[in-house]
Design a protein around this motif. Sequence first.
Motif, mmCIF file in Angstrom:
data_model
loop_
_atom_site.group_PDB
_atom_site.id
_atom_site.type_symbol
_atom_site.label_atom_id
_atom_site.label_comp_id
_atom_site.label_asym_id
_atom_site.label_seq_id
_atom_site.Cartn_x
_atom_site.Cartn_y
_atom_site.Cartn_z
ATOM 1 N N GLN A 135 18.122 67.949 -43.804
ATOM 2 C CA GLN A 135 19.438 67.532 -44.269
ATOM 3 C C GLN A 135 19.353 67.012 -45.701
ATOM 4 O OE1 GLN A 135 22.072 67.991 -42.300
ATOM 5 N NE2 GLN A 135 20.723 68.752 -40.668
ATOM 6 N N PRO A 136 20.287 67.365 -46.554
ATOM 7 C CA PRO A 136 20.283 66.847 -47.938
ATOM 8 C C PRO A 136 20.596 65.363 -47.953
ATOM 9 C CG PRO A 136 22.291 68.097 -47.507
ATOM 10 C CD PRO A 136 21.406 68.296 -46.314
ATOM 11 N N LEU A 137 19.897 64.641 -48.826
ATOM 12 C CA LEU A 137 20.117 63.206 -48.931
ATOM 13 C C LEU A 137 21.332 62.926 -49.809
ATOM 14 C CD1 LEU A 137 16.410 62.016 -49.422
ATOM 15 C CD2 LEU A 137 17.775 62.043 -47.314
ATOM 16 N N THR A 138 22.223 62.112 -49.290
ATOM 17 C CA THR A 138 23.435 61.737 -50.027
ATOM 18 C C THR A 138 23.670 60.251 -49.812
ATOM 19 O OG1 THR A 138 24.896 62.214 -48.159
ATOM 20 C CG2 THR A 138 24.419 64.041 -49.678
ATOM 21 N N GLU A 144 16.412 62.670 -43.805
ATOM 22 C CA GLU A 144 16.338 64.132 -43.870
ATOM 23 C C GLU A 144 16.517 64.780 -42.508
ATOM 24 O OE1 GLU A 144 12.527 64.770 -45.576
ATOM 25 O OE2 GLU A 144 13.229 64.591 -47.642
ATOM 26 N N TYR A 145 16.061 64.088 -41.471
ATOM 27 C CA TYR A 145 16.138 64.654 -40.123
ATOM 28 C C TYR A 145 16.893 63.692 -39.215
ATOM 29 C CZ TYR A 145 12.523 67.741 -41.932
ATOM 30 O OH TYR A 145 11.832 68.643 -42.700
ATOM 31 N N HIS A 146 17.606 64.272 -38.232
ATOM 32 C CA HIS A 146 18.426 63.488 -37.311
ATOM 33 C C HIS A 146 18.099 63.873 -35.877
ATOM 34 C CE1 HIS A 146 21.105 61.777 -40.412
ATOM 35 N NE2 HIS A 146 20.882 62.935 -41.046
ATOM 36 N N LEU A 147 18.571 63.035 -34.989
ATOM 37 C CA LEU A 147 18.427 63.302 -33.550
ATOM 38 C C LEU A 147 19.643 64.107 -33.087
ATOM 39 C CD1 LEU A 147 17.002 62.852 -30.815
ATOM 40 C CD2 LEU A 147 18.342 60.738 -30.588
ATOM 41 N N PHE A 148 19.384 65.294 -32.518
ATOM 42 C CA PHE A 148 20.445 66.155 -31.991
ATOM 43 C C PHE A 148 20.270 66.289 -30.484
ATOM 44 C CE2 PHE A 148 19.990 67.387 -36.434
ATOM 45 C CZ PHE A 148 21.303 67.445 -36.850
ATOM 46 N N GLY A 163 16.398 66.556 -29.408
ATOM 47 C CA GLY A 163 15.242 66.815 -30.257
ATOM 48 C C GLY A 163 15.384 66.146 -31.617
ATOM 49 N N THR A 164 14.253 65.795 -32.208
ATOM 50 C CA THR A 164 14.241 65.208 -33.539
ATOM 51 C C THR A 164 12.863 65.429 -34.150
ATOM 52 O OG1 THR A 164 14.729 63.228 -34.826
ATOM 53 C CG2 THR A 164 13.498 62.912 -32.794
ATOM 54 N N ARG A 165 12.728 65.082 -35.436
ATOM 55 C CA ARG A 165 11.476 65.298 -36.161
ATOM 56 C C ARG A 165 11.122 64.033 -36.927
ATOM 57 N NH1 ARG A 165 10.128 70.613 -39.889
ATOM 58 N NH2 ARG A 165 7.905 70.107 -40.287
#
Length: 537
Positions: A135-138, A144-148, A163-165
């Motif tokens: 994910q782009p940082l804003t 950068e990564y999220h839990l889906f 899942g997440t990273r």
Amino acid sequence: MTERTKRSIRAGLRWTSLRLRLVVVFALVALTAAVSASGIAYWLNREAVLTRTQDTALDDFRRQMQDTAATLPVRPTKDDLQRAAGQMASGGPGYNVLLEDEREQGKPIVGYSDLDAFTLTDVPDSLRKQVARKQPLTANNEHEYHLFWQRTSISGTPYLVAGTRIIGGGPTGYMLKSLDQERQDLNSLAWSLGIATALALIGSALLAQAAATTVLRPVQRLGDAARKLGEGKLDTRLTVSGTDELADLSRTFNRTASSLEKKVADMSAREESSRRFVADMSHELRTPLTAITAVAEVLEDEADSLDPMIAPAVHLVVSETRRLNDLVENLMEVTRFDAGTARLVLDDVDVADQVTACIDARAWLDAVDLDAERGMMVRLDPRRLDVILANLIGNALKHGGSPVNVKVRTEGEELVIEVRDHGPGIPEEVLPHVFDRFYKASASRPRSEGSGLGLSIAVENAHIHGGDITAANSPEGGAVFVLRLPRDASKLTGGAGGDGGVPENGADQKPGGRGEDAGGSGGVRGSGGKGEDGGVS
């Protein structure tokens, strides 16, 4: 079970029954309310249960990823992943874990907490793509990564897959949580709500039945009272209790019934007074009329020897005296019918002989064609049959056209006598009134030779036999009067026959007489016929 109860049950089962409609409406309202409430309750509980289970599992999985997976080496071995996955699964609230990483560039390794329960094939591709996407940082996104997560079904069992990273380098983790227990709990809730809905439906039906009974019992009593009132029981009243609308309706009914009873009593008294007046007047007129008739007959016999200037007046007096005598006799006969004192005196009659005697006594043999078989025996009142025939045939001769055809036949248990003339017929607007008393087809000719009562007396004599007379126009021209009488009128007198009746005094007792006296009074014809055109005599 009484007939009234059976009638109430049958009435309650009809769709037009207010009771049935009330029960159905109550049931529909209760069903709608119960289903709506149950649906809302089920949806709220479902969301609450799933959200609670889901949030608990996801929070724990996120914590385990931070505490366990993030501490693994940069290049973990398969055993490291396997051990970490087992540790995460054993410490979580009943879910399986899968960890994925690379031991070298392009060489992925996977660690499972339970290889038989959860593999990469159980993870939806769409979820894997979302987890792997950086994910782009804003300003609104600091990671950068999220839990889906995603709800899915595997072999018919619902599951929660997430899942997440690890940010900054580390394994990708997936979690599989079974929602079967929640489904069972929600199914139990659905059954409970369904049972509650059914009980609410049954309860509403019982309440509707009770309400219908409470409301409809007074309505039913009101209906029974109205039925009795319609049958002539004017003393019918309702017992009133309470102050509601139905009580007001019952009071209104009682007031209406009382007013109706009073008015009917007044009308009956006036009618009885009028009938008694006509009867008394007719009776009182008979004595002077007898004397006047005798004098008139003497004057008629001496008319040829009187002054020619006086003779027309004598003939007029004689004619009007006879007409007045017929009118009085007809009024007395009508009074007997109205008072219900007319009785049948039955005898076995050969119809052909009776019709022939009626025609012969009035000197109509040359103007009437008779079609009747001899030996056609019926049991009727011969005097009243003679009156009917005299009026129908005399009416046809006076207002129709010769010849007059009289046909006699039987149809089953009925005697049918048809009288047809060859005149212009009866105007259509006059047909419904031919048997009315004193009816005049033309207001410009209010006076005619007859009394205006002949046909009404004829139809009354038919009714007392249990028969009727109908009038119509023949397609070939002329009017047709059809007399229908039962071949045996004994049932009307209880089988008494000629012993059960007493003949009344009246002009129609004699079978003979002059044609203008014995029949024809009360006829109706349009213009162009004999006698007075367009008049009702």
